[in-house]
Each structure stands twice: as structure tokens, then as C-alpha cells.
Design a protein around this motif. Structure first.
Motif, PDB file in Angstrom:
ATOM      1  N   UNK A   1      33.682  36.925  49.960  1.00  0.00           N
ATOM      2  CA  UNK A   1      33.268  36.038  48.876  1.00  0.00           C
ATOM      3  C   UNK A   1      32.069  35.222  49.340  1.00  0.00           C
ATOM      4  N   UNK A   2      31.014  35.261  48.525  1.00  0.00           N
ATOM      5  CA  UNK A   2      29.754  34.592  48.859  1.00  0.00           C
ATOM      6  C   UNK A   2      29.431  33.533  47.803  1.00  0.00           C
ATOM      7  N   UNK A   3      28.392  32.722  48.023  1.00  0.00           N
ATOM      8  CA  UNK A   3      28.051  31.681  47.046  1.00  0.00           C
ATOM      9  C   UNK A   3      27.941  32.228  45.621  1.00  0.00           C
ATOM     10  N   UNK A   4      28.625  31.563  44.705  1.00  0.00           N
ATOM     11  CA  UNK A   4      28.650  32.001  43.314  1.00  0.00           C
ATOM     12  C   UNK A   4      29.874  32.821  42.973  1.00  0.00           C
ATOM     13  N   UNK A   5      30.579  33.324  43.999  1.00  0.00           N
ATOM     14  CA  UNK A   5      31.806  34.093  43.769  1.00  0.00           C
ATOM     15  C   UNK A   5      32.996  33.147  43.628  1.00  0.00           C
ATOM     16  N   UNK A   6      34.041  33.644  42.970  1.00  0.00           N
ATOM     17  CA  UNK A   6      35.287  32.887  42.884  1.00  0.00           C
ATOM     18  C   UNK A   6      36.415  33.757  43.428  1.00  0.00           C
ATOM     19  N   UNK A   7      37.177  33.198  44.342  1.00  0.00           N
ATOM     20  CA  UNK A   7      38.317  33.882  44.948  1.00  0.00           C
ATOM     21  C   UNK A   7      39.579  33.375  44.259  1.00  0.00           C
ATOM     22  N   UNK A   8      40.149  34.201  43.380  1.00  0.00           N
ATOM     23  CA  UNK A   8      41.348  33.812  42.638  1.00  0.00           C
ATOM     24  C   UNK A   8      42.593  34.224  43.414  1.00  0.00           C
ATOM     25  N   UNK A   9      43.453  33.239  43.664  1.00  0.00           N
ATOM     26  CA  UNK A   9      44.742  33.477  44.316  1.00  0.00           C
ATOM     27  C   UNK A   9      45.846  33.120  43.324  1.00  0.00           C
ATOM     28  N   UNK A  10      46.417  34.113  42.616  1.00  0.00           N
ATOM     29  CA  UNK A  10      47.532  33.806  41.710  1.00  0.00           C
ATOM     30  C   UNK A  10      48.707  33.220  42.488  1.00  0.00           C
ATOM     31  N   UNK A  11      49.508  32.414  41.828  1.00  0.00           N
ATOM     32  CA  UNK A  11      50.615  31.768  42.532  1.00  0.00           C
ATOM     33  C   UNK A  11      51.554  32.816  43.127  1.00  0.00           C
ATOM     34  N   UNK A  12      52.026  32.515  44.319  1.00  0.00           N
ATOM     35  CA  UNK A  12      52.922  33.424  45.015  1.00  0.00           C
ATOM     36  C   UNK A  12      52.225  34.420  45.921  1.00  0.00           C
ATOM     37  N   UNK A  13      50.908  34.598  45.755  1.00  0.00           N
ATOM     38  CA  UNK A  13      50.155  35.542  46.589  1.00  0.00           C
ATOM     39  C   UNK A  13      49.877  34.908  47.950  1.00  0.00           C
ATOM     40  N   UNK A  14      49.989  35.706  49.005  1.00  0.00           N
ATOM     41  CA  UNK A  14      49.783  35.218  50.369  1.00  0.00           C
ATOM     42  C   UNK A  14      48.675  36.026  51.036  1.00  0.00           C
ATOM     43  N   UNK A  15      47.749  35.335  51.689  1.00  0.00           N
ATOM     44  CA  UNK A  15      46.656  36.012  52.387  1.00  0.00           C
ATOM     45  C   UNK A  15      46.312  35.286  53.687  1.00  0.00           C
ATOM     46  N   UNK A  16      45.653  36.022  54.570  1.00  0.00           N
ATOM     47  CA  UNK A  16      44.943  35.397  55.679  1.00  0.00           C
ATOM     48  C   UNK A  16      43.514  35.196  55.195  1.00  0.00           C
ATOM     49  N   UNK A  17      42.919  34.059  55.556  1.00  0.00           N
ATOM     50  CA  UNK A  17      41.539  33.843  55.129  1.00  0.00           C
ATOM     51  C   UNK A  17      40.729  33.222  56.260  1.00  0.00           C
TER      52      UNK A  17
END
Length: 244
Positions: A171-187
């Protein structure tokens, strides 16, 4: 014989009292009823929480993109652009915003092993809007949340991945990273990465994740109290004008 009978009588256990049995059943029946009522109450509130949302995700995405265009490479300018536009768009009778941009309102946040600084633009029971980032870079666990999370990249770059994925999300400037509830990620947020983060759902239930590292690792109690004070203050300001 008499002595034997006396011993037997002395060692015999008294029969259970019917009153005690009824009391035990009543206690557990009451607990079960309370649990069922709580479950259906929470389910009902969850089904109607949309009516308390004020912010519009597409609008916030466009606002983030316009901030990048207006102040390329200038994080402070982007933040000023965002707060100014929000203040002009949403009347104070509808939603309370922390628009002063006082440097003393910034504080560290350690959560899921990641560390950065944040500024609370808005906090209520069902929504929060913050600036989060770090000039140094950080990495960690996203947490499991009761809200949908929209991470609008203003500057820098964020990587993420879910178990089973063999390639990273970028994800770069201008992008949106959507994390729906309950989703788990490493970032991972690379050096000089800042974002406009918007969450909609049950915000108080996200607080334990945001504060757990303070209690178990950093022991930075001044930050713990500052986080609680500012977030609580903004939630109270919104409740006082009817914003849940």
C-alpha cells in the motif's frame, strides 16, 4: 448396639435442604437469562450501529488523496489539510473533532509489537479517526478487532499479509488498506510512513489491544494515562452532543 446406633447417627450426613436446592437452581437460571438477554441486546445494537456513523469512507479516501496532492512530501501540511476540511465539512453540533493540532496531544502507541505515534482527530463509541505513523518504521500484529479499519496511506509504504498468502500486499500513498473486523494480518510500515486511520464499529472493545503492551511490556504508564485521558475526553465530548 445402642453405642453402634449412636455412632451411625453421628456420622450420617444431613439431607440436602430443598430450600438450598431451589436457591442453586434460581441462581443459575438467573445467570442464564441474563446471558441470553445480554446476547440479544448486543446483537440488536450491532445490527443498528450504522445509524450512528457520521464519516463516509469514500469521502475520507478522497480527502486523504487531496491532502497528498495539496502537500506532497509534507506530512504536517497533509494533516492540516485533513483537519481543516473535516472542520469545514462537519458542524460541531453533529460531531466533535479535536482540531487544535496541539503537539502535546500526540502520544506513543505500542500495540501488537508495533510502535508509532498517534493523534486523535475524533473518538466516539462507534467511530475513531486518527493520524498514526512513525519516521523510523515499525512492524507487528494487526490485532483482532470489532470494527472495520480503513488505513489511508499519506506517506511512505505499508506491507501486509495473511497466513497462507505467499506474496505481500503493498500500500502506497493514496491507497487504502481495508481490514474488515475479525481479519488478522502481519503488517509493516516502512520509514517515514504516516496514515489517516478510520475505524467504524465498537471502539471501546479495541482499547485493550491498544493498551495491553503498556501493561505487559513497556510499562510506560504516563502514555497509558495520556491515551486514556485523551480518548475518554473525546468520547465524552461526543456523547454530550448525542454522538454515539
Amino acid at each position: 448396639m445402642a453405642a453402634s446406633k449412636s455412632k451411625q447417627n453421628g456420622s450420617a450426613k444431613p439431607a440436602a435442604s430443598p430450600t438450598k436446592d431451589r436457591s442453586f437452581v434460581t441462581r443459575w437460571a438467573t445467570r442464564l437469562i441474563a446471558l441470553v438477554v445480554a446476547y440479544f441486546t448486543c446483537s440488536f445494537l450491532d445490527s443498528i450501529k450504522d445509524r450512528w456513523y457520521v464519516f463516509d469512507p469514500p469521502f475520507l479516501h478522497e480527502l486523504a488523496r487531496s491532502a497528498i496532492a495539496a502537500s506532497p512530501g509534507d506530512t504536517a501540511g497533509m494533516i492540516q489539510h485533513i483537519v481543516t476540511n473535516l472542520t469545514e465539512t462537519y458542524p460541531s453540533s453533529v460531531i466533535a473533532l479535536n482540531s487544535g493540532l496541539d503537539r502535546n496531544e500526540w502520544f506513543f502507541n505500542n500495540a501488537g509489537g508495533a510502535m508509532g505515534a498517534m493523534y486523535v482527530i475524533h473518538a466516539s463509541i462507534t467511530e475513531y479517526l486518527i493520524i498514526f505513523g512513525t519516521p523510523l518504521g515499525t512492524e507487528g500484529h494487526s490485532g483482532v478487532h470489532t470494527a472495520d479499519d480503513y488505513f489511508h496511506i499519506l506517506e511512505g509504504e505499508q506491507w501486509a499479509f495473511e497466513p497462507g498468502a505467499l506474496t505481500k500486499e503493498v500500500y502506497r500513498p493514496g491507497d487504502v488498506h481495508l481490514m474488515p473486523r475479525g481479519v488478522v494480518k502481519q503488517y509493516k510500515m516502512h520509514k517515514n510512513c504516516f496514515a489517516l486511520e478510520y475505524a467504524r464499529g465498537w471502539i471501546p472493545l479495541m482499547m485493550p489491544f491498544g493498551l495491553a503492551d503498556v501493561m505487559s511490556s513497556t510499562l510506560d504508564y504516563p502514555t497509558f494515562f495520556k491515551t486514556s485521558r485523551i480518548t475518554g475526553r473525546e468520547m465524552l465530548r461526543n456523547l454530550l452532543i448525542g454522538k454515539i
